[in-house]
Design an enzyme around this catalytic site. Structure first.
Site, PDB file in Angstrom:
ATOM      1  N   ARG A  32      -5.945  92.233  50.226  1.00 42.54           N
ATOM      2  CA  ARG A  32      -5.541  92.536  51.611  1.00 42.54           C
ATOM      3  C   ARG A  32      -5.618  94.033  51.923  1.00 42.54           C
ATOM      4  O   ARG A  32      -5.816  94.419  53.081  1.00 42.54           O
ATOM      5  CB  ARG A  32      -4.124  91.996  51.853  1.00 42.54           C
ATOM      6  N   ILE A  58      -3.272  92.630  61.899  1.00 43.28           N
ATOM      7  CA  ILE A  58      -3.600  91.679  60.846  1.00 43.28           C
ATOM      8  C   ILE A  58      -2.354  90.814  60.658  1.00 43.28           C
ATOM      9  O   ILE A  58      -1.243  91.332  60.524  1.00 43.28           O
ATOM     10  CB  ILE A  58      -4.006  92.404  59.534  1.00 43.28           C
ATOM     11  N   SER A  59      -2.520  89.507  60.714  1.00 43.19           N
ATOM     12  CA  SER A  59      -1.372  88.595  60.657  1.00 43.19           C
ATOM     13  C   SER A  59      -0.674  88.661  59.304  1.00 43.19           C
ATOM     14  O   SER A  59      -1.278  89.012  58.288  1.00 43.19           O
ATOM     15  CB  SER A  59      -1.819  87.154  60.911  1.00 43.19           C
ATOM     16  N   GLN A  60       0.610  88.289  59.298  1.00 42.65           N
ATOM     17  CA  GLN A  60       1.334  88.232  58.031  1.00 42.65           C
ATOM     18  C   GLN A  60       0.705  87.155  57.144  1.00 42.65           C
ATOM     19  O   GLN A  60       0.218  86.135  57.637  1.00 42.65           O
ATOM     20  CB  GLN A  60       2.816  87.958  58.276  1.00 42.65           C
TER      21      GLN A  60
END
Length: 208
Positions: A32, A58-60
Site C-alpha cells: 500500500r 485512497i480507501s481504508q
C-alpha cells in the site's frame, strides 16, 4: 516474506470478518505504501483512508477488502472499476481476476496509477481517462463492476454494462451514503443495502 505491518493488516482484516484466503493473498501482494505520498508512508498499513491529492483519497483497507469480497470474484472474471484513484483497489482486483478495466476522470491520477501497475508487473489492467458515469461500453459486458466514488443515484449506463449474473458494488446517496450491492438476473436487478460509508462524490462529465 511479509512485513510485520502487512501481517498486522491481514490480522486486522480477519478480525473484521474478511476470511476469503484468495482475497487476503491478493492484498498481501499489493504494497500500500506505493500508492500514497512518501510523507504518509508510516500510515500505509493503518485502517484509514488517506489523501492522494486532487481532492481524492485512497480507501481504508477494510473497505477495499469488504467491497472486493462482496463481488464474489472468480479468476476468469472481467471487472470494470469506476474511479482508479491511486490504483490500489485496481491492483488488488488484478491479482484476483482475468482483466480489470478502470476509468478515471483525473488525468494525473490515471498516469500515476499506470506507472504503479508497471512497477508491480501487472499487465491485465486497461485504464482510460473518462467519465465514470459512462462506464466503458466497448470493454463490456462485465462480470462485476465496482464504483469507488459515491453516486447520487445508480448510473443506468453502468447497470446496462453488467453481464447476466453480474454483480455491482456502489456507494449511493448525498448527505447519507449507503453501500449497495446489485445483482443482474436477466433484465431484473436485485438491490441490497450493505452498510453506511463515506466516499468522495462521483462527478459526471467534468474531466480533469
Amino acid at each position: 516474506m511479509l512485513s510485520r505491518s502487512m501481517k498486522d493488516l491481514l490480522t486486522m482484516l480477519k478480525q473484521h470478518g474478511i476470511n476469503d484466503e484468495r482475497l487476503l493473498e491478493a492484498m498481501s501482494k499489493v504494497p500500500r505504501e506505493l500508492f500514497i505520498d512518501e510523507a504518509l508512508s508510516h500510515k500505509a498499513y493503518e485502517n484509514t483512508a488517506l489523501p492522494i491529492g486532487n481532492g481524492q483519497t485512497i480507501s481504508q483497507p477494510y473497505i477495499v477488502a469488504k467491497m472486493t469480497s462482496l463481488l464474489e470474484l472468480q479468476a476468469t472474471d472481467s471487472v470494470l472499476e469506476i474511479g482508479t484513484g491511486s490504483g490500489y483497489q485496481t491492483a488488488v482486483l488484478a491479482n484476483l481476476v482475468h482483466h480489470v478495466s478502470s476509468v478515471e476522470r483525473i488525468k494525473i491520477l490515471q498516469w500515476q496509477a499506470k506507472r504503479r501497475f508497471k512497477h508491480l508487473d501487472l499487465h491485465n489492467i486497461s485504464t482510460r481517462h473518462g467519465d465514470g458515469w459512462e462506464g466503458w461500453v466497448s470493454k463490456g459486458p462485465f462480470n462485476a463492476i465496482i464504483v469507488t466514488a459515491c453516486a447520487t443515484e445508480v448510473p443506468q449506463r453502468l447497470l446496462m454494462q453488467l453481464a447476466d449474473g453480474g454483480r455491482m458494488i456502489i456507494p449511493v446517496g448525498e448527505q447519507q451514503q449507503m453501500l449497495k450491492f446489485i445483482r443482474r438476473l436477466g433484465n431484473d436487478f436485485h438491490y441490497q443495502s450493505i452498510e453506511a460509508v463515506r466516499f468522495v462524490p462521483l462527478i459526471a462529465g467534468e474531466l480533469a
